[in-house]
Write an enzyme that holds these catalytic residues in place. Structure first.
Site, PDB file in Angstrom:
ATOM      1  N   CYS A   2       0.854  -1.194   0.000  1.00 27.91           N
ATOM      2  CA  CYS A   2       0.000   0.000   0.000  1.00 27.91           C
ATOM      3  C   CYS A   2       0.890   1.243   0.000  1.00 27.91           C
ATOM      4  O   CYS A   2       2.078   1.171   0.250  1.00 27.91           O
ATOM      5  CB  CYS A   2      -0.858  -0.002   1.243  1.00 27.91           C
ATOM      6  SG  CYS A   2      -1.780  -1.522   1.445  1.00 27.91           S
ATOM      7  N   ARG A  27       1.409   1.806  -5.905  1.00 32.85           N
ATOM      8  CA  ARG A  27       1.565   0.800  -4.838  1.00 32.85           C
ATOM      9  C   ARG A  27       0.230   0.150  -4.483  1.00 32.85           C
ATOM     10  O   ARG A  27       0.187  -0.846  -3.773  1.00 32.85           O
ATOM     11  CB  ARG A  27       2.171   1.448  -3.594  1.00 32.85           C
ATOM     12  CG  ARG A  27       3.571   1.991  -3.795  1.00 32.85           C
ATOM     13  CD  ARG A  27       4.098   2.593  -2.522  1.00 32.85           C
ATOM     14  NE  ARG A  27       4.286   1.589  -1.501  1.00 32.85           N
ATOM     15  CZ  ARG A  27       5.402   0.858  -1.372  1.00 32.85           C
ATOM     16  NH1 ARG A  27       6.410   1.066  -2.197  1.00 32.85           N
ATOM     17  NH2 ARG A  27       5.509  -0.067  -0.444  1.00 32.85           N
ATOM     18  N   TRP A  75      -3.803  -1.662  -1.376  1.00 27.71           N
ATOM     19  CA  TRP A  75      -3.839  -2.852  -2.224  1.00 27.71           C
ATOM     20  C   TRP A  75      -4.269  -3.971  -1.283  1.00 27.71           C
ATOM     21  O   TRP A  75      -3.506  -4.430  -0.440  1.00 27.71           O
ATOM     22  CB  TRP A  75      -2.468  -3.129  -2.824  1.00 27.71           C
ATOM     23  CG  TRP A  75      -2.496  -4.306  -3.745  1.00 27.71           C
ATOM     24  CD1 TRP A  75      -2.094  -5.580  -3.475  1.00 27.71           C
ATOM     25  CD2 TRP A  75      -2.980  -4.339  -5.081  1.00 27.71           C
ATOM     26  NE1 TRP A  75      -2.296  -6.392  -4.543  1.00 27.71           N
ATOM     27  CE2 TRP A  75      -2.839  -5.665  -5.553  1.00 27.71           C
ATOM     28  CE3 TRP A  75      -3.527  -3.396  -5.927  1.00 27.71           C
ATOM     29  CZ2 TRP A  75      -3.224  -6.051  -6.829  1.00 27.71           C
ATOM     30  CZ3 TRP A  75      -3.900  -3.782  -7.209  1.00 27.71           C
ATOM     31  CH2 TRP A  75      -3.749  -5.081  -7.638  1.00 27.71           C
ATOM     32  N   ASN A 102       0.480  -0.796   6.186  1.00 29.51           N
ATOM     33  CA  ASN A 102       0.907  -1.489   4.965  1.00 29.51           C
ATOM     34  C   ASN A 102       1.522  -2.797   5.404  1.00 29.51           C
ATOM     35  O   ASN A 102       2.415  -2.815   6.247  1.00 29.51           O
ATOM     36  CB  ASN A 102       1.952  -0.650   4.213  1.00 29.51           C
ATOM     37  CG  ASN A 102       2.545  -1.404   3.028  1.00 29.51           C
ATOM     38  OD1 ASN A 102       1.909  -2.327   2.503  1.00 29.51           O
ATOM     39  ND2 ASN A 102       3.744  -1.056   2.624  1.00 29.51           N
ATOM     40  N   GLY A 103       0.985  -3.928   4.911  1.00 22.57           N
ATOM     41  CA  GLY A 103       1.586  -5.221   5.242  1.00 22.57           C
ATOM     42  C   GLY A 103       0.539  -6.227   5.658  1.00 22.57           C
ATOM     43  O   GLY A 103      -0.640  -6.103   5.337  1.00 22.57           O
ATOM     44  N   GLU A 486       7.833 -19.008 -21.558  1.00 23.25           N
ATOM     45  CA  GLU A 486       7.591 -17.674 -20.968  1.00 23.25           C
ATOM     46  C   GLU A 486       8.622 -16.674 -21.473  1.00 23.25           C
ATOM     47  O   GLU A 486       8.299 -15.526 -21.780  1.00 23.25           O
ATOM     48  CB  GLU A 486       7.621 -17.774 -19.446  1.00 23.25           C
ATOM     49  CG  GLU A 486       7.685 -16.456 -18.702  1.00 23.25           C
ATOM     50  CD  GLU A 486       6.493 -15.520 -18.947  1.00 23.25           C
ATOM     51  OE1 GLU A 486       5.498 -15.951 -19.539  1.00 23.25           O
ATOM     52  OE2 GLU A 486       6.597 -14.335 -18.570  1.00 23.25           O
ATOM     53  N   LYS A 490       7.694 -13.148 -23.359  1.00 20.22           N
ATOM     54  CA  LYS A 490       8.197 -11.830 -22.933  1.00 20.22           C
ATOM     55  C   LYS A 490       8.816 -11.090 -24.106  1.00 20.22           C
ATOM     56  O   LYS A 490       8.592  -9.901 -24.306  1.00 20.22           O
ATOM     57  CB  LYS A 490       9.219 -12.012 -21.808  1.00 20.22           C
ATOM     58  CG  LYS A 490       8.573 -12.267 -20.449  1.00 20.22           C
ATOM     59  CD  LYS A 490       7.867 -11.015 -19.964  1.00 20.22           C
ATOM     60  CE  LYS A 490       6.805 -11.273 -18.924  1.00 20.22           C
ATOM     61  NZ  LYS A 490       5.639 -12.015 -19.399  1.00 20.22           N
ATOM     62  N   GLU A 493       6.017 -10.017 -26.615  1.00 18.31           N
ATOM     63  CA  GLU A 493       5.103  -8.935 -26.191  1.00 18.31           C
ATOM     64  C   GLU A 493       5.844  -7.637 -25.915  1.00 18.31           C
ATOM     65  O   GLU A 493       5.238  -6.571 -25.953  1.00 18.31           O
ATOM     66  CB  GLU A 493       4.259  -9.362 -24.996  1.00 18.31           C
ATOM     67  CG  GLU A 493       5.001  -9.654 -23.725  1.00 18.31           C
ATOM     68  CD  GLU A 493       4.045 -10.032 -22.580  1.00 18.31           C
ATOM     69  OE1 GLU A 493       2.893  -9.585 -22.564  1.00 18.31           O
ATOM     70  OE2 GLU A 493       4.480 -10.779 -21.700  1.00 18.31           O
ATOM     71  N   HIS A 509      12.919 -33.348 -33.491  1.00 19.27           N
ATOM     72  CA  HIS A 509      11.675 -33.799 -34.148  1.00 19.27           C
ATOM     73  C   HIS A 509      11.115 -32.721 -35.065  1.00 19.27           C
ATOM     74  O   HIS A 509       9.928 -32.719 -35.378  1.00 19.27           O
ATOM     75  CB  HIS A 509      10.640 -34.192 -33.076  1.00 19.27           C
ATOM     76  CG  HIS A 509      11.100 -35.305 -32.188  1.00 19.27           C
ATOM     77  ND1 HIS A 509      11.237 -36.610 -32.632  1.00 19.27           N
ATOM     78  CD2 HIS A 509      11.520 -35.286 -30.901  1.00 19.27           C
ATOM     79  CE1 HIS A 509      11.695 -37.355 -31.642  1.00 19.27           C
ATOM     80  NE2 HIS A 509      11.881 -36.584 -30.579  1.00 19.27           N
ATOM     81  N   LYS A 612      -3.502  -4.894 -19.882  1.00 20.17           N
ATOM     82  CA  LYS A 612      -3.046  -5.593 -18.675  1.00 20.17           C
ATOM     83  C   LYS A 612      -3.993  -6.728 -18.313  1.00 20.17           C
ATOM     84  O   LYS A 612      -3.578  -7.760 -17.840  1.00 20.17           O
ATOM     85  CB  LYS A 612      -2.950  -4.620 -17.486  1.00 20.17           C
ATOM     86  CG  LYS A 612      -2.423  -5.260 -16.207  1.00 20.17           C
ATOM     87  CD  LYS A 612      -1.053  -5.874 -16.391  1.00 20.17           C
ATOM     88  CE  LYS A 612      -0.576  -6.626 -15.169  1.00 20.17           C
ATOM     89  NZ  LYS A 612       0.655  -7.414 -15.473  1.00 20.17           N
TER      90      LYS A 612
HETATM   91  C1  AGP Z   1       1.823 -11.766 -19.656  1.00 18.01           C
HETATM   92  O1  AGP Z   1       2.977 -10.956 -19.635  1.00 18.01           O
HETATM   93  C2  AGP Z   1       0.653 -11.078 -20.339  1.00 18.01           C
HETATM   94  N1  AGP Z   1       0.383  -9.831 -19.740  1.00 18.01           N
HETATM   95  C3  AGP Z   1      -0.559 -11.995 -20.453  1.00 18.01           C
HETATM   96  O2  AGP Z   1      -0.146 -13.194 -21.070  1.00 18.01           O
HETATM   97  C4  AGP Z   1      -1.241 -12.356 -19.109  1.00 18.01           C
HETATM   98  O3  AGP Z   1      -0.409 -13.203 -18.367  1.00 18.01           O
HETATM   99  C5  AGP Z   1      -2.557 -13.093 -19.426  1.00 18.01           C
HETATM  100  O4  AGP Z   1      -3.398 -12.220 -20.153  1.00 18.01           O
HETATM  101  C6  AGP Z   1      -3.286 -13.574 -18.166  1.00 18.01           C
HETATM  102  O5  AGP Z   1      -3.641 -12.470 -17.360  1.00 18.01           O
HETATM  103  P1  AGP Z   1      -4.173 -12.771 -15.869  1.00 18.01           P
HETATM  104  O6  AGP Z   1      -3.055 -13.414 -15.133  1.00 18.01           O
HETATM  105  O7  AGP Z   1      -4.564 -11.434 -15.302  1.00 18.01           O
HETATM  106  O8  AGP Z   1      -5.356 -13.700 -15.993  1.00 18.01           O
END
Ligand code: AGP
Length: 617
Positions: A2, A27, A75, A102-103, A486, A490, A493, A509, A612
């Site tokens: 927070c 935060r 938060w 906060n915590g 992953e 990264k 994206e 393969h 996001k």
């Molecule tokens: C990951 O870097 C992306 N932002 C995206 O793949 C994300 O993980 C995915 O949309 C799932 O989001 P969530 O964890 O909020 O469900």
């Protein structure tokens, strides 16, 4: 995590608090509030939602002038984001004390029981309000606010930064910190407190970091720091070296850089209160599942999207290995529409940072219609997914603002491993001695994450050097395989270049046809120490691609004496349990992708085409 602000001085306290909270919104931003002491006494305004909601409330119900106050942007960790759960919380029957926190207060349940026995009435579901009533009760007994404050903070377990004001003492803000951040801002005839310097950097760059188990007695013309034992503390002043403009990111160049650096705390806070010193896992949120229900689970299906799905691919190794429950990972949007077999003994584990991903919500709603129980792993209190699940293991990574998920991922892996160890012990599927040994090893991971983060220079330079790469391939085995996936995500994206992750064993393969002279390949190398012979297999894979011109960057364990001879570069990470290595090896890949994107001049916090949280199917 927070945002916290405190102030004593001649300026308009409401303005100082609100501008400080604005700079701390990263935060936490699911509710906010302030308390000030005016000529007529203690006054408080607080509202759920973003800071603008609080500002509107104060505009509608103005506060009288004040020269002392505290402010908080939340938060949520305990209690949904509502007006009642917003901080500050008032303590005592006279409601003359106000507290922000906060915590996580781990022992709040037993302390709350003590207060309820005394007849205390609570206005919220939070752990923080317990501290407010305890301090007010102590003060009413002794009349000594500092002593009351000190007595209570010595009783609290867990992580906390606490600020308190009391109407009877309108010139002093008291603060205490244990396992959570707190800094003092030193002004001329005024002084400040903040969860970080962003809270006051527009007013002063003179600051003091408050140490573990220290108490601050803050007045407009004096600052005293004592220990929880009452002994005086000598503090060291420092000068803040960045300006208010950077404050919105806590001084970091991007939220993503900040959130990568937050990862040790994200893992530590997710572990907090869930593993005891012997290594036994206790997950309070799972107490709603009976031992028989857990023993009757005959299959686990993990549903998630994107990075969260790769988390599922990592934790399935541990959950299945320890609990002996078959685990499969499904992309939420595929699971929902393939007419899957789901029974009342299927446990659905839904992983989502936001808790609002519509694909995952649709998958869990469908599974519940078929009779399955749903356990969420989520980072956002009060989000839709937790509300629609039978239980939720919250990660405590704090708000993740950058679109590319980093600290939520390591926190989700941590939560998933806690789940696996817990299920295994309840089912008696693995010897308790081994489970507790693993629990103790998991407690060491936050420090190992710190080590990795302190050694990212080399991988950042590689990201910079490869800014013109047309594609990068990623290889891994066992938990290194989802880490490779992953790492590729990264890079896609953030840097908008083609990247692909493969199981190293899959190379011959088909994918090996992609290898040509100069092709960059990042290989996540399993430990040389593990007995399952994966290391020599991956070394063979590296030899196969080098023979065809690949430029190999290896992510390997400290002490691996073989990998260097076959790699152009080796990024070493500390030794840990084979399955926990995923938490460490993913971090260089985050830094690599961010550096490459920055070298291309791209916005790492808001990559093109992405959001996001994907709240549509
Ligand atoms: C990951 O870097 C992306 N932002 C995206 O793949 C994300 O993980 C995915 O949309 C799932 O989001 P969530 O964890 O909020 O469900």
């Amino acid at each position: 995590m927070c945002g916290i602000v405190g102030y004593v001085g001649p300026k308009s306290t409401v303005d100082v608090l609100l501008s400080g909270l604005r700079r701390l919104e990263y935060r936490g931003y699911d509710s906010a509030g302030i308390s000030v002491i005016t000529g007529t006494g203690l006054e408080t305004r607080k509202k759920a939602g973003k800071l603008d909601n609080l500002i509107a409330e104060i505009t509608a119900h103005p506060l009288a002038p004040a020269n002392i106050g505290i402010g908080h942007t939340r938060w949520a960790t305990h209690g949904a984001p509502t007006d009642g759960n917003a901080h500050p919380h008032l303590g005592g029957t006279r409601e003359k004390l106000s507290l922000i926190h906060n915590g996580i207060i781990e022992n709040f349940s037993e302390l709350k029981a003590e207060l309820l026995t005394d007849g205390t009435r609570f206005a919220s579901d939070t752990d923080s309000e317990v501290a407010a009533h305890l301090i007010a009760r102590e003060y009413d007994k002794s009349g000594d606010l500092v002593l009351a404050f000190r007595n209570v903070v010595n009783r609290l377990h867990g992580a906390f930064t606490i600020l308190v004001v009391h109407e009877d003492q309108p010139d002093v803000v008291l603060a205490a910190r244990r396992n959570a951040p707190l800094v003092i801002g030193l002004g001329d005839g005024e002084n400040f407190l903040g969860s970080d310097v962003a809270a006051f950097v527009e007013h002063t760059k003179r600051a003091i970091s408050v140490g573990q188990d220290e108490i601050v007695i803050l007045r407009s013309n004096s600052v005293e720091v004592i220990g929880f034992d009452g002994s005086p503390v000598t503090s060291e002043e420092f000068t803040v070296d960045w300006d208010a403009a950077a404050a919105s990111k806590g001084g970091w160049p991007s939220f993503m850089a900040k959130e990568i650096a937050d990862q040790p705390q994200a893992v530590a806070d997710t572990l907090m209160g869930r593993i005891d010193s012997d290594g036994q896992v206790r997950i309070a949120e799972l107490e709603s599942f009976t031992a028989d229900e857990i023993k009757n689970i005959d299959r686990i299906v993990i549903v998630a999207c994107g990075t969260a799905a790769y988390v599922g691919d990592v934790i399935k190794y541990g959950i299945e290995k320890w609990s002996r429950i078959p685990v499969q990972v499904e992309l939420s949007h595929e699971f929902r529409y393939r007419d899957p077999v789901v029974t009342k003994n299927t446990l659905i584990v839904a992983i989502s940072q936001s808790g609002e991903t519509m694909d995952t919500l649709m998958a869990t709603r469908y599974a519940r219609e078929l009779g399955a129980k749903v356990l969420a792993i989520c980072n956002t209190q009060g989000a839709t997914l937790p509300r629609e699940s039978d239980a939720t293991i919250y990660t405590h990574a704090g708000p993740e603002v950058a679109v590319a998920s980093t600290k939520a991922l390591v926190a989700q892996i941590t939560a998933g491993y806690l789940l696996g160890l817990y299920l295994a012990e309840v089912r008696g599927a693995t010897p308790v001695r081994e489970l507790h040994r693993l629990g103790r090893e998991l407690l060491k991971v936050p420090a190992l994450v710190s080590d990795v983060i302190e050694n990212l220079v080399q991988v950042r330079e590689l990201g910079n050097d490869l800014a013109n790469a047309k594609s990068v391939l990623f290889l891994g085995r066992n938990v290194g395989f989802p880490v490779a996936m992953e790492g590729a995500l990264k890079l896609k994206e953030l840097a908008y270049i083609h990247a692909e992750g493969f199981a190293a064993g899959e190379l011959k393969h088909g994918p090996i046809a992609l290898i040509e002279e100069g092709q960059p390949v990042i290989v996540i190398v399993p430990s040389l120490r593990d007995s399952d012979s994966l290391h020599p297999k991956v070394i063979s894979n590296i030899q196969e691609i080098r023979a065809r011109g690949a430029k190999v960057i290896a992510i390997a364990e400290e002490g691996d004496t073989e990998v260097g001879q076959w790699s152009e570069h080796v990024i070493f990470v500390p030794q840990t349990e084979q399955l926990f290595a995923a938490i460490l090896t993913v971090i260089p890949l985050q830094a690599f992708a961010m550096a490459l994107a920055e070298a291309k001049g791209l916005d790492v916090d808001q990559p093109r085409n992405l959001a996001k949280s994907v709240t549509v199917e």
